[in-house]
Design a protein around this motif. Structure first.
Motif, PDB file in Angstrom:
ATOM      1  N   ALA A 194       0.836  -1.208   0.000  1.00  0.00           N
ATOM      2  CA  ALA A 194       0.000   0.000   0.000  1.00  0.00           C
ATOM      3  C   ALA A 194       0.866   1.252   0.000  1.00  0.00           C
ATOM      4  CB  ALA A 194      -0.951   0.000   1.188  1.00  0.00           C
ATOM      5  N   ASP A 211       1.145   3.975  -3.003  1.00  0.00           N
ATOM      6  CA  ASP A 211       0.918   5.408  -2.760  1.00  0.00           C
ATOM      7  C   ASP A 211       2.081   6.240  -3.294  1.00  0.00           C
ATOM      8  OD1 ASP A 211      -1.478   4.828  -1.511  1.00  0.00           O
ATOM      9  OD2 ASP A 211      -0.679   5.077   0.531  1.00  0.00           O
ATOM     10  N   VAL A 271      -4.926  -3.053  -4.332  1.00  0.00           N
ATOM     11  CA  VAL A 271      -3.656  -3.465  -3.755  1.00  0.00           C
ATOM     12  C   VAL A 271      -3.830  -4.840  -3.120  1.00  0.00           C
ATOM     13  CG1 VAL A 271      -1.836  -2.862  -2.113  1.00  0.00           C
ATOM     14  CG2 VAL A 271      -3.061  -1.048  -3.321  1.00  0.00           C
TER      15      VAL A 271
END
Length: 145
Positions: free
Chosen positions: A4, A8, A71
């Protein structure tokens, strides 16, 4: 780094991508990363950088917008749009957009080791080109059910 967090960071990188930032791919991609799209299939950070540097030479104002992300433990899927203008084309109210998706896999350090882009070059690119666009649209009509 978790997937994750890696996703990002990668999304932020691509949404702010500009010519000078191409030098930063090694921050996000492993040295032997694999990349494939409808026109390229390469391995290594330097060849991946060449692909994106080439993009900046071919089009004006390219801008990625990530619309969705999924994800998982072993990777991610990004659904994106690439807004751009062809070199020399005049500005229009709605510039062309290529819609696609990227399938990503990460190593234990959170760097991309596998990046596969999926987008329809015939619909998103060829059909808009002068000269062959009419042929692509004709073929599409003839092959439609």
């Amino acid at each position: 780094m978790s997937n994750a967090a890696s996703v990002d960071a990668l999304v932020a990188f691509f949404e702010d991508l500009h010519p000078a930032a191409v030098a930063r791919f090694a921050e996000y991609y492993a040295d032997d990363a694999y990349f494939k799209d409808p026109f390229n299939e390469v391995r290594g950070v330097a060849p991946i950088q060449r692909i994106f540097a080439h993009m900046f030479r071919q089009v004006d104002e390219p801008r990625f917008v990530v619309r969705e992300r999924v994800v998982a433990d072993n990777g991610a899927l990004l659904v994106w749009e690439l807004h751009y203008r062809l070199k020399g084309a005049r500005k229009t109210a709605s510039p062309p957009v290529i819609r696609g998706a990227s399938h990503l896999r990460f190593d234990s350090a959170g760097k991309v080791i596998w990046h596969r882009d999926y987008w329809d070059a015939a619909e998103e690119l060829y059909a808009r080109l002068p000269g062959i666009g009419w042929l692509m649209r004709l073929l599409k009509r003839q092959l439609a059910a």
